[in-house]
Design an enzyme around this catalytic site. Structure first.
Site, PDB file in Angstrom:
ATOM      1  N   ASP A   1      -0.885   4.111   5.499  1.00 32.91           N
ATOM      2  CA  ASP A   1      -1.459   2.874   5.154  1.00 32.91           C
ATOM      3  C   ASP A   1      -2.743   2.202   5.429  1.00 32.91           C
ATOM      4  O   ASP A   1      -2.167   1.431   6.573  1.00 32.91           O
ATOM      5  CB  ASP A   1      -0.500   2.214   3.698  1.00 32.91           C
ATOM      6  CG  ASP A   1      -0.375   1.616   2.972  1.00 32.91           C
ATOM      7  OD1 ASP A   1      -1.531   1.956   2.341  1.00 32.91           O
ATOM      8  OD2 ASP A   1       0.093   1.016   2.473  1.00 32.91           O
TER       9      ASP A   1
ATOM     10  N   ASP B   1      -9.551   2.641   5.719  1.00 30.10           N
ATOM     11  CA  ASP B   1      -9.382   2.011   4.542  1.00 30.10           C
ATOM     12  C   ASP B   1     -11.142   0.910   4.932  1.00 30.10           C
ATOM     13  O   ASP B   1     -11.618  -0.038   5.852  1.00 30.10           O
ATOM     14  CB  ASP B   1      -8.931   0.501   4.339  1.00 30.10           C
ATOM     15  CG  ASP B   1      -8.945  -0.286   3.428  1.00 30.10           C
ATOM     16  OD1 ASP B   1     -10.553  -1.072   3.055  1.00 30.10           O
ATOM     17  OD2 ASP B   1      -8.635  -1.754   2.729  1.00 30.10           O
TER      18      ASP B   1
HETATM   19 ZN   LIG Z   1      -2.729  -0.813  -0.826  1.00 30.73          ZN
END
Ligand SMILES: [Zn+2]
Length: 361
Positions: free
Chosen positions: A83, A105
Site C-alpha cells: 500500500d 504512489d
Molecule cells: Zn490509501
C-alpha cells in the site's frame, strides 16, 4: 499455494462485476480475522501492508505470516499488496518479500508528503511498472492527491499524506489526464482522487456529491472502461463502531465515512479495489475497550485480542458480502507470477485505451 496477482484478481472481478475490499494488516490477529471471514463466504482476498506496517511487523515476519495464511487456506486466492509505495526501492523489496502487487504512489514525492508534478509521477510509476511486470507482479498507480474536498486537507496515515492545503484541481483526478497516465505508465489499476481521505475523519456530515465526487469515477470509467479503478480511504466509519468506542471510554468526535451504497455505485462504474483500514481498526479498538471497561482485572492479551479478532472478522465478512466478493474464491485458478510475466511480455495485458467494454470483449 493460492497466491494471486492483483491484475488477475481484478480482471476476474471486472468480468463478473464485483469489487474486492483491500484490508490492511500489521499483525497475526488481523491476518487471521481476514482469512476466517474470507473462508466463511468463499471470497478471494487482497491483504495490503503499508510501509508503516512493514516497519512495525518486520518484512520477515510479514512474509512468513502470509505464507502461513496461504498454507492454512489453500483454497482462498490471496493477493499481497504494497500500500502506498513511495519509491522504486519500496516496491522492489516488497516483491522480494513475496508481495504479488505494489502501489507506486507517485502523486507524492518519495518523502510521502510533497505533492509531485505529473511528469515525476509518470516517470517513477513507469519505472516500477517495467520492473514489476518483468517478474509478473501488478502495479497500482495514483493520479490526483487524496484529501478532503471539504477542507482541502489530507489525513496523514502511517506517515503518508501531504501536509498543508490543496485546491480541487489537485484533489480531483482529471479524466483526460487519467487516459494519458494509463497509456504512459501501463498500470494495472488506477487509484483516483475524488474526495475520500485516509483515517476516520473523512466528512463532517453525511457526504453528498459536493464532497464525495462519485461523478469523477463515472467520467473516468467512460474514458477508460478497461482500467481497474481503486477507491482509497473507503472505510464507512459506521455509527455503531463509533458508539461502541465512545460508550467504553473512547473520545471520538462524530464523523462520517464513505457510505457502502456509494461504494456499490462505484463498483457499477469500474471500481474493483476498495481500501479499508479504519473500520477494522475501530472494530478491534471498540472490542478491546469493552473488555477493559467490563473486566478491568483482566490482563491476559488473548481475552481482549480474541474479541477484537471477532469484531474485525464481522466487518470483513460484511464487506465481502456487500461488494459481491463472496462466492468467487473457488472459481478462480490463480496463475503463478511467472505466467503473468509471460502474458505481459506477449503484450496480452497492455491497457486497452479508447475501446468500449463491449468492443473489447
Ligand atoms: Zn490509501
Amino acid at each position: 499455494m493460492a497466491r494471486i496477482t492483483l491484475r488477475q484478481l481484478l480482471d476476474h472481478a471486472a468480468e463478473h462485476s464485483y469489487g474486492v475490499p483491500a484490508f490492511n494488516i500489521n499483525n497475526m490477529e488481523q491476518g487471521l480475522a481476514i482469512m476466517e471471514a474470507a473462508d466463511a463466504v468463499d471470497a478471494p482476498v487482497i491483504i495490503q501492508a503499508s510501509r508503516g506496517a512493514r516497519a512495525y511487523a518486520n518484512d520477515i515476519v510479514l512474509k512468513h505470516l502470509i505464507d502461513a495464511l496461504a498454507e492454512m487456506y489453500p483454497h482462498i486466492p490471496i493477493c499481497m499488496h504494497q500500500d502506498h509505495g513511495n519509491n522504486e526501492a519500496t516496491c522492489a523489496t516488497a516483491i522480494q518479500f513475496g508481495f504479488t502487487s505494489v502501489m507506486m504512489d507517485g502523486s507524492l514525492k518519495a518523502d510521502g508528503k510533497t505533492p509531485a508534478d505529473y511528469g515525476y509521477n509518470v516517470a517513477v510509476t513507469r519505472a516500477v511498472v517495467d520492473m514489476a511486470h518483468w517478474v509478473g507482479a501488478s502495479v497500482e498507480g495514483e493520479l490526483g492527491v487524496l484529501g478532503s474536498l471539504e477542507t482541502g486537507m489530507g489525513e496523514k496515515e502511517d506517515g503518508h499524506g501531504f501536509e498543508g492545503k490543496l485546491g480541487h484541481d489537485q484533489l480531483l483526478t482529471d479524466p483526460d489526464q487519467a487516459v494519458d497516465f494509463v497509456k504512459a505508465t501501463q498500470v494495472d489499476a488506477l487509484a483516483i482522487a475524488m474526495g475520500t481521505s485516509h483515517g476516520a475523519y473523512k466528512f463532517t456530515r453525511r457526504p453528498d456529491g459536493d464532497v464525495l465526487a462519485m461523478h469523477v469515477i463515472e467520467e473516468i470509467h467512460q474514458r477508460l472502461p478497461n482500467t481497474h479503478l481503486v477507491m482509497h480511504g473507503s472505510s464507512s466509519v459506521p455509527q455503531d463502531l463509533q458508539d461502541v468506542i465512545n460508550q467504553y471510554g473512547g473520545e471520538m468526535p462524530q464523523t462520517w465515512g464513505v457510505p457502502v451504497e456509494e461504494i456499490q455505485r462505484g463498483i457499477k462504474h469500474g471500481v474493483r479495489k476498495i481500501n479499508i483500514d479504519t473500520d477494522n481498526r475501530m472494530a478491534m479498538t471498540g472490542a478491546i475497550r469493552k473488555v477493559f471497561a467490563e473486566s478491568p482485572g483482566e490482563f491476559d492479551p488473548r481475552k481482549y485480542l480474541k474479541p477484537a479478532m471477532d469484531a474485525m472478522r464481522a466487518v470483513c465478512r460484511q464487506r465481502f458480502e456487500e461488494f459481491g466478493t463472496a462466492g468467487w474464491a473457488g472459481k478462480i485458478r490463480p496463475l503463478p507470477m511467472t505466467a503473468m510475466a509471460k502474458r505481459y511480455a506477449a503484450g496480452e495485458l497492455a491497457p486497452k485505451i479508447g475501446v468500449t467494454r463491449q468492443a473489447a470483449e
